[in-house]
Design an enzyme around this catalytic site. Structure first.
Site, PDB file in Angstrom:
ATOM      1  N   GLY A  46      48.106  43.640  35.620  1.00  0.00           N
ATOM      2  CA  GLY A  46      46.938  43.668  34.752  1.00  0.00           C
ATOM      3  C   GLY A  46      45.772  44.326  35.470  1.00  0.00           C
ATOM      4  CD  GLN A  51      40.543  44.043  38.370  1.00  0.00           C
ATOM      5  OE1 GLN A  51      41.144  44.043  37.302  1.00  0.00           O
ATOM      6  NE2 GLN A  51      41.107  43.688  39.508  1.00  0.00           N
ATOM      7  CB  CYS A  88      42.604  39.462  42.516  1.00  0.00           C
ATOM      8  SG  CYS A  88      41.396  40.463  41.635  1.00  0.00           S
ATOM      9  CG  LEU A  89      45.696  44.917  41.435  1.00  0.00           C
ATOM     10  CD1 LEU A  89      45.784  45.821  40.212  1.00  0.00           C
ATOM     11  CD2 LEU A  89      46.682  45.354  42.500  1.00  0.00           C
ATOM     12  CG  HIS A 130      43.697  37.506  37.181  1.00  0.00           C
ATOM     13  ND1 HIS A 130      43.795  36.897  38.421  1.00  0.00           N
ATOM     14  CD2 HIS A 130      43.136  38.718  37.409  1.00  0.00           C
ATOM     15  CE1 HIS A 130      43.312  37.715  39.342  1.00  0.00           C
ATOM     16  NE2 HIS A 130      42.910  38.821  38.755  1.00  0.00           N
ATOM     17  CD  GLU A 131      43.629  41.533  34.398  1.00  0.00           C
ATOM     18  OE1 GLU A 131      42.530  42.068  34.636  1.00  0.00           O
ATOM     19  OE2 GLU A 131      44.474  41.316  35.292  1.00  0.00           O
ATOM     20  CG  HIS A 134      38.938  40.651  36.593  1.00  0.00           C
ATOM     21  ND1 HIS A 134      38.237  40.737  37.776  1.00  0.00           N
ATOM     22  CD2 HIS A 134      40.248  40.598  36.944  1.00  0.00           C
ATOM     23  CE1 HIS A 134      39.093  40.732  38.801  1.00  0.00           C
ATOM     24  NE2 HIS A 134      40.318  40.650  38.326  1.00  0.00           N
TER      25      HIS A 134
HETATM   26 ZN    ZN Z   1      42.004  40.514  39.461  1.00  0.00          ZN
END
Ligand code: ZN
Length: 184
Positions: A46, A51, A88-89, A130-131, A134
């Site tokens: 995701g 981000q 998380c990226l 999670h998204e 964000h």
């Molecule tokens: Zn993340």
């Protein structure tokens, strides 16, 4: 379509709330394409517009080859609890156990503005939550009592080697290293 740099922890733009989208034209379509391309390149399950430094209510999620483009998403309903490792990226190299809802129902709009509803459990449910966090300027580390709960995880190319460890007893971490969780 291009792979764009993913902001990392410390960049204040990760803390901005996404603004509602009311224009479903080329700009949105290019953003959605860039999100999917960047997510797959990472790779992750995701990615949310903040981000990429875009404070808009837009995110993509892809689990088991099913891609969801989420515009103005919100959680309409949720049930149960599920505790699992989450990464998380935007926080590379770390993960932590986070309790999430086991199943969620998300209402969103597609790239043309058409409303749809989707439900997911397990990893898909976790990725949705999670998204959506964000889009609210929230990161999974906000749920931790202490940064000591962060666990170092191997780079993705080492993930396969640690799959065997995953099958073993949980909690027996090899020098603090665990399986690489899905990143979003
Ligand atoms: Zn993340």
């Amino acid at each position: 379509m291009s792979v764009r740099p993913i902001l990392t922890l410390g960049d204040p733009r990760l803390r901005l709330k996404g603004l509602p989208v009311d224009s479903f034209g080329k700009y949105l379509h290019e953003l959605l394409d860039d999100l999917a391309h960047t997510m797959r390149d990472a790779p992750g399950v995701g990615l949310a517009a903040p981000q990429l430094g875009e404070a808009l209510n837009v995110a993509v999620v892809e689990v088991e080859s099913r891609l969801f483009e989420l515009v103005n998403p919100r959680i309409a309903k949720s049930t149960g609890e599920d505790r699992d490792l989450e990464g998380c990226l935007s926080i590379p190299g770390f993960a932590a156990y986070v309790t999430r809802k086991e199943r969620v129902w998300v209402v969103a709009q597609d790239r043309r503005g058409k409303r749809f509803k989707v439900s997911g459990s397990g990893l898909l449910s976790r990725a949705f939550q999670h998204e959506l966090d964000h889009l609210d300027g929230k990161l999974y580390i906000d749920y931790l009592d202490s940064m000591d709960e962060l666990i170092a995880v191997p780079a993705s190319d080492e993930a396969a080697e640690t799959e065997a460890a995953r099958a073993g007893a949980p909690g027996t971490e090899d020098e603090g290293k665990v399986r690489a969780p899905a990143l979003a």
